[in-house]
Design a protein around this motif. Structure first.
Motif, mmCIF file in Angstrom:
data_model
loop_
_atom_site.group_PDB
_atom_site.id
_atom_site.type_symbol
_atom_site.label_atom_id
_atom_site.label_comp_id
_atom_site.label_asym_id
_atom_site.label_seq_id
_atom_site.Cartn_x
_atom_site.Cartn_y
_atom_site.Cartn_z
ATOM 1 N N ASN A 33 0.832 -1.203 0.000
ATOM 2 C CA ASN A 33 0.000 0.000 0.000
ATOM 3 C C ASN A 33 0.869 1.257 0.000
ATOM 4 O OD1 ASN A 33 0.983 -0.338 2.569
ATOM 5 N ND2 ASN A 33 -0.966 -0.001 3.599
ATOM 6 N N LEU A 34 1.862 1.279 -0.895
ATOM 7 C CA LEU A 34 2.778 2.413 -1.015
ATOM 8 C C LEU A 34 1.988 3.685 -1.330
ATOM 9 C CD1 LEU A 34 5.788 3.397 -1.249
ATOM 10 C CD2 LEU A 34 5.541 2.990 -3.707
ATOM 11 N N ILE A 35 2.277 4.727 -0.584
ATOM 12 C CA ILE A 35 1.635 6.017 -0.839
ATOM 13 C C ILE A 35 2.238 6.567 -2.129
ATOM 14 C CG2 ILE A 35 1.317 8.366 0.011
ATOM 15 C CD1 ILE A 35 1.627 7.212 2.870
ATOM 16 N N PRO A 36 1.400 6.930 -3.108
ATOM 17 C CA PRO A 36 1.935 7.465 -4.364
ATOM 18 C C PRO A 36 2.783 8.720 -4.108
ATOM 19 C CG PRO A 36 -0.420 7.063 -4.547
ATOM 20 C CD PRO A 36 -0.058 6.857 -3.116
ATOM 21 N N LYS A 39 0.981 12.098 -3.576
ATOM 22 C CA LYS A 39 0.284 12.134 -2.283
ATOM 23 C C LYS A 39 1.298 12.255 -1.142
ATOM 24 C CE LYS A 39 -3.459 9.634 0.040
ATOM 25 N NZ LYS A 39 -4.300 8.430 -0.031
ATOM 26 N N MET A 40 2.453 11.609 -1.294
ATOM 27 C CA MET A 40 3.509 11.688 -0.286
ATOM 28 C C MET A 40 4.007 13.125 -0.162
ATOM 29 S SD MET A 40 4.878 9.515 1.747
ATOM 30 C CE MET A 40 6.320 9.162 2.709
ATOM 31 N N ILE A 41 4.096 13.832 -1.271
ATOM 32 C CA ILE A 41 4.488 15.244 -1.256
ATOM 33 C C ILE A 41 3.496 16.043 -0.419
ATOM 34 C CG2 ILE A 41 4.714 17.320 -2.689
ATOM 35 C CD1 ILE A 41 5.755 15.381 -4.925
ATOM 36 N N ASP A 42 2.189 15.810 -0.652
ATOM 37 C CA ASP A 42 1.150 16.517 0.107
ATOM 38 C C ASP A 42 1.248 16.204 1.598
ATOM 39 O OD1 ASP A 42 0.159 17.508 -2.297
ATOM 40 O OD2 ASP A 42 -1.411 15.984 -2.462
#
Length: 181
Positions: A33-36, A39-42
């Protein structure tokens, strides 16, 4: 054995130990379930903002009742384990991690420009209100006493700091400058 030979042997042992230690570095596996990346930037940007707000005025931040990371995790529908695993995975991939942090940095630079612009606009409005007030009173600019200046500041602050029904500042309520034609 001579001192020189002993030093060389010790150095050789140290180099071999360091080399062997570096061989067993385990990289994080790609989590299911790696955060894209976007989305990780946000998420990282919001975490930095929350930490900055808390560090700026801890008491006021705590009085809001917001629990920083819990709020962010709910907002982005992630949990702390998912964030940690994703962060570890990206940290093992230097180029991607650097790209994420460069994007966060760029976002903050743009935000700073926007905030500086708003601050300049607010100051221009305050100055304009003070000038209109002085002009309507027929008072010279340098002849206002400190009490009159304070009243002008309060009036301009109340116009600039209009809030919505939830107590949030409404930036769109500022009048737009009219062009002179």
């Amino acid at each position: 054995m001579t001192d020189n030979m002993l030093k060389k042997l010790f150095l050789l042992f140290f180099i071999c130990a360091a080399f062997a230690a570096c061989q067993n570095i385990e990289k994080s596996e790609r989590p299911e379930n790696l955060i894209p990346e976007d989305k990780m930037i946000d998420v990282i940007a919001e975490i930095f903002l929350m930490q900055s707000a808390r560090n700026f005025n801890k008491r006021m931040f705590e009085n809001t009742g917001i629990r920083g990371q819990e709020y962010i995790f709910e907002k982005y529908e992630i949990d702390s384990v998912q964030f940690k695993r994703s962060n570890d995975y990206y940290a093992d991939n230097y180029e991607v991690y650097q790209r994420i942090y460069d994007s966060v940095k760029n976002r903050f630079e743009k935000l700073k420009v926007e905030l500086d612009t708003l601050q300049q606009q607010e100051q221009q409005i305050k100055d304009s209100i003070a000038k209109v007030r002085r002009d309507s009173l027929g008072v010279e600019e340098d002849s206002l006493n400190p009490e009159e200046e304070r009243k002008i500041e309060e009036i301009s602050d109340s116009l600039i700091n209009e809030k919505d029904s939830l107590g949030r500042r409404v930036l769109d309520s500022l009048p737009q400058p009219r062009s002179r034609n």
